[in-house]
Enzyme design. Structure first.
Site, PDB file in Angstrom:
ATOM      1  N   HIS A 280       1.197   3.980   2.044  1.00 56.72           N
ATOM      2  CA  HIS A 280       1.611   4.767   3.205  1.00 56.72           C
ATOM      3  C   HIS A 280       3.129   4.928   3.210  1.00 56.72           C
ATOM      4  CE1 HIS A 280      -2.341   3.959   5.590  1.00 56.72           C
ATOM      5  NE2 HIS A 280      -2.477   4.900   4.671  1.00 56.72           N
TER       6      HIS A 280
ATOM      7  N   HIS B 216      -6.865  -2.423   5.185  1.00 57.28           N
ATOM      8  CA  HIS B 216      -6.178  -1.289   5.798  1.00 57.28           C
ATOM      9  C   HIS B 216      -6.996  -0.040   5.493  1.00 57.28           C
ATOM     10  CE1 HIS B 216      -2.948   0.345   8.018  1.00 57.28           C
ATOM     11  NE2 HIS B 216      -2.316   0.935   7.009  1.00 57.28           N
TER      12      HIS B 216
ATOM     13  N   ASP C 123       5.647   4.840   5.207  1.00 59.64           N
ATOM     14  CA  ASP C 123       6.617   3.918   5.804  1.00 59.64           C
ATOM     15  C   ASP C 123       6.794   2.646   4.991  1.00 59.64           C
ATOM     16  OD1 ASP C 123       3.901   3.554   6.753  1.00 59.64           O
ATOM     17  OD2 ASP C 123       4.651   2.021   8.123  1.00 59.64           O
ATOM     18  N   HIS C 124       6.050   2.529   3.896  1.00 56.89           N
ATOM     19  CA  HIS C 124       6.175   1.357   3.018  1.00 56.89           C
ATOM     20  C   HIS C 124       6.707   1.712   1.628  1.00 56.89           C
ATOM     21  CE1 HIS C 124       3.921  -1.559   5.630  1.00 56.89           C
ATOM     22  NE2 HIS C 124       3.589  -0.406   6.178  1.00 56.89           N
TER      23      HIS C 124
ATOM     24  N   HIS D 100       0.857  -1.180   0.000  1.00 59.42           N
ATOM     25  CA  HIS D 100       0.000   0.000   0.000  1.00 59.42           C
ATOM     26  C   HIS D 100       0.899   1.237   0.000  1.00 59.42           C
ATOM     27  CE1 HIS D 100       0.891  -0.588   4.262  1.00 59.42           C
ATOM     28  NE2 HIS D 100       0.529   0.662   4.496  1.00 59.42           N
TER      29      HIS D 100
ATOM     30  N   HIS E 238       6.029  -4.927  11.924  1.00 61.49           N
ATOM     31  CA  HIS E 238       5.389  -3.608  12.017  1.00 61.49           C
ATOM     32  C   HIS E 238       5.119  -3.230  13.470  1.00 61.49           C
ATOM     33  CE1 HIS E 238       2.698  -0.247  10.772  1.00 61.49           C
ATOM     34  NE2 HIS E 238       3.513  -0.261   9.713  1.00 61.49           N
TER      35      HIS E 238
ATOM     36  N   ASP F  21       0.293  -4.075   6.141  1.00 60.63           N
ATOM     37  CA  ASP F  21      -0.580  -3.589   7.207  1.00 60.63           C
ATOM     38  C   ASP F  21      -2.011  -4.050   6.965  1.00 60.63           C
ATOM     39  OD1 ASP F  21       1.733  -2.319   7.839  1.00 60.63           O
ATOM     40  OD2 ASP F  21       0.951  -0.279   7.690  1.00 60.63           O
TER      41      ASP F  21
END
Length: 309
Positions: free
Chosen positions: A62, A138, A64-65, A60, A268, A210
């Site tokens: 976001h 998510h 942090d990914h 996805h 995570h 996530d």
């Protein structure tokens, strides 16, 4: 050999010990990266994975990914890469992933392909395995990924072939192992099932990214040799997990138990839990009968064939 290297195991906020999400997988020389948090290219150097990856699978969008994508692409370019890199992402991600590839006006000197994939798609098809997507839950468009190997040939019983059936060593053995009947000089016909055992399962490695616990993860991880599951919180914060569309360690373990997975890696980890790895493992062990662990950055796990354990 399947080797999994945990490059980033932190939640949204990195810590001194844990970088944002990234998992490197090497299957018999085919190298893949799942998610690419900030600084992933440095983690790859630090933990000696090399830069031979051919596919990046993004769960996805976001930060942090995905915020490591510009640095990774530019590092590959500075090392004179020529081979193509394919980046896979969930529905609606192509434009944003393309923008990350070209961040700061960079135009890589090697081909970079970006693909969108819906849940239930085959992201990558090879002769002996597939990488498949599955639905996750998510707060944005997201998918998980499962690397699923084909069944392998059954074991060839050489002793029975040679001593009981008097099949002479040579080409006949190969034909029987490939599923072909053979006729011997004395007129007897030997069938493959007489000397070849049942097909042996391949390996299955599943990465959720996530997500809340969902039935689709259970289906994708059925009998998985390794399930890498979101475990952002301990169960005391399950309301927070539900609100932010994450899982607790206990919920990840329940999913692994339902799936019949053999090993569960909890990833995570929220930065609020620094130094509490044992609490996560203990909570998950209450709900999962298999092997459970919370990897640190740099930890490597080898995934053997089920019948080699």
């Amino acid at each position: 050999m399947i080797r999994v290297t945990f490059l980033g195991t932190s939640g949204a906020v990195p810590t001194v010990e844990r970088a944002p999400s990234a998992v490197y997988l090497n299957r018999e020389g085919d190298e893949f990266l799942f998610d690419c948090g900030e600084g992933t290219q440095r983690q790859m150097m630090r933990f000696n994975t090399g830069f031979g990856l051919s596919h990046l699978f993004v769960t996805h969008l976001h930060g942090d990914h995905v915020l490591g994508i510009p640095g990774l692409v530019q590092s590959l370019d500075f090392n004179d890469r020529e081979a193509a890199l394919t980046i896979h992402g969930p529905p609606g991600s192509k434009r944003h992933l393309t923008d990350l590839v070209h961040a700061a006006g960079h135009d890589p000197g090697f081909p970079v392909r970006v693909r969108e994939l819906r849940p239930g798609a085959v992201a990558l098809e090879r002769e002996e395995y597939e990488v498949r997507t599955f639905r996750t839950d998510h707060r944005t468009s997201s998918v998980g990924y499962a690397l699923v190997e084909d069944d392998r040939k059954g074991r060839f019983d050489r002793e029975k072939a040679e001593e009981e059936l008097n099949v002479p060593p040579g080409p006949a053995y190969g034909k029987l192992h490939e599923g072909q009947s053979v006729e011997l000089d004395d007129g007897r016909v030997i069938r493959p099932e007489q000397v070849v055992g049942p097909p042996r399962p391949g390996r299955r490695v599943v990465y959720t990214g996530d997500t809340r616990p969902v039935d689709e993860t259970v289906d994708a991880a059925e009998g998985a040799d390794l399930l890498i599951h979101d475990a952002t919180f301990l169960d005391e914060a399950r309301d927070r997990a539900h609100k932010t569309a994450h899982s607790t360690a206990h919920e990840a373990a329940q999913t692994a138990q339902r799936a019949g997975a053999k090993r569960l890696a909890l990833t995570h980890l929220s930065s609020r839990y620094a130094g509490q790895a044992r609490s996560f493992e203990r909570e998950a062990s209450d709900a999962f009968d298999g092997d459970v662990f919370l990897p640190d950055d740099g930890d490597e796990v080898e995934v053997p064939y089920p019948d080699d354990e």
